[in-house]
Structures are given as C-alpha cells and as structure tokens.
Enzyme design. Sequence first.
Site, short mmCIF file in Angstrom:
data_model
loop_
_atom_site.label_atom_id
_atom_site.label_comp_id
_atom_site.label_asym_id
_atom_site.label_seq_id
_atom_site.Cartn_x
_atom_site.Cartn_y
_atom_site.Cartn_z
N HIS A 194 -3.87 3.94 -1.51
CA HIS A 194 -4.12 2.68 -2.21
C HIS A 194 -3.58 1.55 -1.34
O HIS A 194 -2.45 1.59 -0.87
CB HIS A 194 -3.41 2.65 -3.56
CG HIS A 194 -3.40 1.30 -4.20
ND1 HIS A 194 -4.56 0.55 -4.39
CD2 HIS A 194 -2.38 0.54 -4.68
CE1 HIS A 194 -4.25 -0.60 -4.96
NE2 HIS A 194 -2.94 -0.64 -5.14
N SER A 236 9.07 3.28 -3.32
CA SER A 236 8.71 1.93 -3.75
C SER A 236 9.44 0.86 -2.94
O SER A 236 10.67 0.92 -2.75
CB SER A 236 9.06 1.76 -5.24
OG SER A 236 8.74 0.47 -5.69
N GLY A 237 8.67 -0.14 -2.47
CA GLY A 237 9.25 -1.33 -1.86
C GLY A 237 9.86 -1.16 -0.49
O GLY A 237 10.53 -2.08 0.00
N TYR A 287 -23.96 16.05 13.75
CA TYR A 287 -23.09 15.04 14.37
C TYR A 287 -21.80 15.68 14.84
O TYR A 287 -21.22 16.50 14.14
CB TYR A 287 -22.80 13.93 13.36
CG TYR A 287 -21.89 12.85 13.88
CD1 TYR A 287 -22.38 11.73 14.53
CD2 TYR A 287 -20.51 12.95 13.72
CE1 TYR A 287 -21.55 10.73 15.02
CE2 TYR A 287 -19.65 11.97 14.19
CZ TYR A 287 -20.18 10.86 14.84
OH TYR A 287 -19.34 9.89 15.32
N HIS A 303 -4.09 -3.02 -0.47
CA HIS A 303 -4.68 -4.30 -0.86
C HIS A 303 -5.32 -4.92 0.37
O HIS A 303 -5.12 -6.10 0.67
CB HIS A 303 -3.61 -5.21 -1.46
CG HIS A 303 -3.17 -4.80 -2.83
ND1 HIS A 303 -3.53 -5.47 -3.97
CD2 HIS A 303 -2.41 -3.75 -3.24
CE1 HIS A 303 -3.02 -4.86 -5.03
NE2 HIS A 303 -2.34 -3.81 -4.60
N ASP A 331 -23.39 6.85 6.39
CA ASP A 331 -22.72 7.93 7.12
C ASP A 331 -21.61 8.57 6.30
O ASP A 331 -21.23 9.72 6.54
CB ASP A 331 -22.12 7.41 8.43
CG ASP A 331 -23.14 7.25 9.54
OD1 ASP A 331 -24.21 7.89 9.45
OD2 ASP A 331 -22.89 6.48 10.48
N GLY A 388 0.82 -1.21 0.00
CA GLY A 388 0.00 0.00 0.00
C GLY A 388 0.85 1.25 0.00
O GLY A 388 2.06 1.21 0.26
N ASN A 389 0.22 2.37 -0.30
CA ASN A 389 0.93 3.65 -0.32
C ASN A 389 -0.06 4.80 -0.15
O ASN A 389 -1.23 4.69 -0.49
CB ASN A 389 1.72 3.80 -1.63
CG ASN A 389 0.88 3.46 -2.85
OD1 ASN A 389 0.02 4.23 -3.26
ND2 ASN A 389 1.13 2.29 -3.43
N SER A 404 6.82 5.32 -5.27
CA SER A 404 5.93 4.17 -5.43
C SER A 404 5.66 3.86 -6.90
O SER A 404 5.54 4.77 -7.73
CB SER A 404 4.60 4.46 -4.72
OG SER A 404 3.62 3.52 -5.08
N SER A 405 5.53 2.59 -7.21
CA SER A 405 5.21 2.20 -8.59
C SER A 405 3.82 2.68 -8.99
O SER A 405 3.50 2.76 -10.18
CB SER A 405 5.30 0.67 -8.75
OG SER A 405 4.44 0.02 -7.83
N ASP A 406 2.98 3.01 -7.99
CA ASP A 406 1.64 3.53 -8.27
C ASP A 406 1.62 5.05 -8.43
O ASP A 406 0.54 5.63 -8.56
CB ASP A 406 0.68 3.14 -7.14
CG ASP A 406 0.43 1.65 -7.07
OD1 ASP A 406 0.06 1.07 -8.11
OD2 ASP A 406 0.61 1.05 -6.00
N HIS A 409 -8.12 -5.56 -8.91
CA HIS A 409 -6.93 -4.95 -8.31
C HIS A 409 -7.14 -4.65 -6.82
O HIS A 409 -6.64 -5.39 -5.97
CB HIS A 409 -6.58 -3.68 -9.09
CG HIS A 409 -5.28 -3.07 -8.71
ND1 HIS A 409 -4.66 -2.10 -9.47
CD2 HIS A 409 -4.46 -3.27 -7.65
CE1 HIS A 409 -3.53 -1.75 -8.90
NE2 HIS A 409 -3.38 -2.44 -7.78
#
Length: 249
Positions: free
Chosen positions: A95, A45-46, A245, A97, A120, A28-29, A74-76, A187
């Site tokens: 993002h 990345s990584g 609220y 997973h 909500d 994730g990132n 990041s690769s994204d 994805h």
Amino acid sequence: MSYKSLKEEAYEANLEIPQRHLAIYTWGNVSSFDREKGVFAIKPSGVPYDKLKVDDIVVLSLEGEIVEGTLNPSSDTPTHLELYRAFPQLGGITHTHSPYATAWAQSMYSLPLLGTTHADHSQYPVPCTRLLSESEVIENYEKNTAKVIIEAINNPKTIQDVATQGAFPHLDKLNVEENPMMLVAGHGPFCWGKSASDSVYNSAVLEECCKMALFVKELKGNFEVFPQYIVKKHYERKHGEGAYYGQNK
C-alpha cells in the site's frame, strides 16, 4: 520458530517503495505472507525507510497477534490481515500513496485499460472501490478498507464509473491473481502478488499506467475502448500456457 527470511523479504520490499518513487517519508508499507507458518511480516508504524532495520519488522499471526517484534506494526495491518484471510493465495501486499495512482483514487475513478502497457499486466481496468460510509470509518476503519476491496473483487458488477466503459458488469468475480491492483476511493492504491517484491512491482506498474492514462486524458479529453483482440494478445503472450515473453521455455 525462525522468521528471519520472512522479515528480510518484507524489509527488502519496503525499501523498494522509496527506490521506485512510490512514496515519501512513511507513506507506504509492504507485508510478506508465509502460508505454511500462517504468519505475515509487515513494516512497523511510522518508521522512515532510511531508518528501517530488519529487526524492526513485525511478524503477526492471522489472528492479529504479534508473534515477533517489539514495535507497533503498520496502522494498515488490519487491512493486510483481512486480505490474507480472504485470499490466502496472496504472498505479499503493498500500500502506498504514490501520486498518480492516488490521484485516480481521489477522483474515485477506476483506471481504464487504454493500451498494451496495461494489457501486459491485466485484461481489465483497475477497479476503484466505493467510498466507506461514516460508520465504517468511525469503527474498524482499516478492517473496513479491506472489506470494500473484497466487496469490489467478489461483486465487480457494483463498480460503475465512467472510466470502466462497461468492462466489469459481465464478470461475477475478479480473479485476484489476474487482477493484482485496486484503487480505494479517496485513499490510494493497494496491490498484491505472489510475493512481497511482486506486490511492489505491481504497485510500480499501476503508478506508471495511472500516469500514462492521465496524459491520454489531457491529450484527447476522453477515453476510447481499446480493442479486446489486442488486449488478449498482449496479456496471453506474458501469461498462461502459450506465453512466449521472456526466457522461460
């Protein structure tokens, strides 16, 4: 020009991913966008979360050029970049997973609105995009991932699956601020918000709603349309001029 506070915001938001059990290892990132400076900061990345440092965070321009940082972003990154270009009102993108949201994405179903927890945070189901074509995957995959998200936002009438229950065809366009969650077919989830931390919050909300919806499916075997008058009440009591609220007066 100093990007210290922007990098710190991105760093803290990325650490929330494992804290909220949204991803393991490097799955994730999060990025944080500074509108005035026209740059965004993103996880390298990584790099595992427990090894991540503020100085590791990479800052890029909206032209995709690295303006600060020595590591590969990041690769994204191209996905984040295209979304910021398309919707400059966004302040952060996450993002992951996360398992339940990813299960819905891999099933290629939009997340139906089944109760007040979902209402909500949004008045509509969470859309699932179409699958990318072979050519879209072979060339500019990450950029095209953003393109299918943008396509779903700008033309929700194309979203047709059993989970939406006809919720989208009457809408010409989704409001990205009122609909901060998206499932990318096959994805996983992409969420956004007014800040990086807000985007992580929306990711955690989506994960819980996906989990609840799966339990509903297991218990009932089908989905029923949740009454719009309850949806409207729950959404408006937290959002808009008449919201009551919380502690804001």
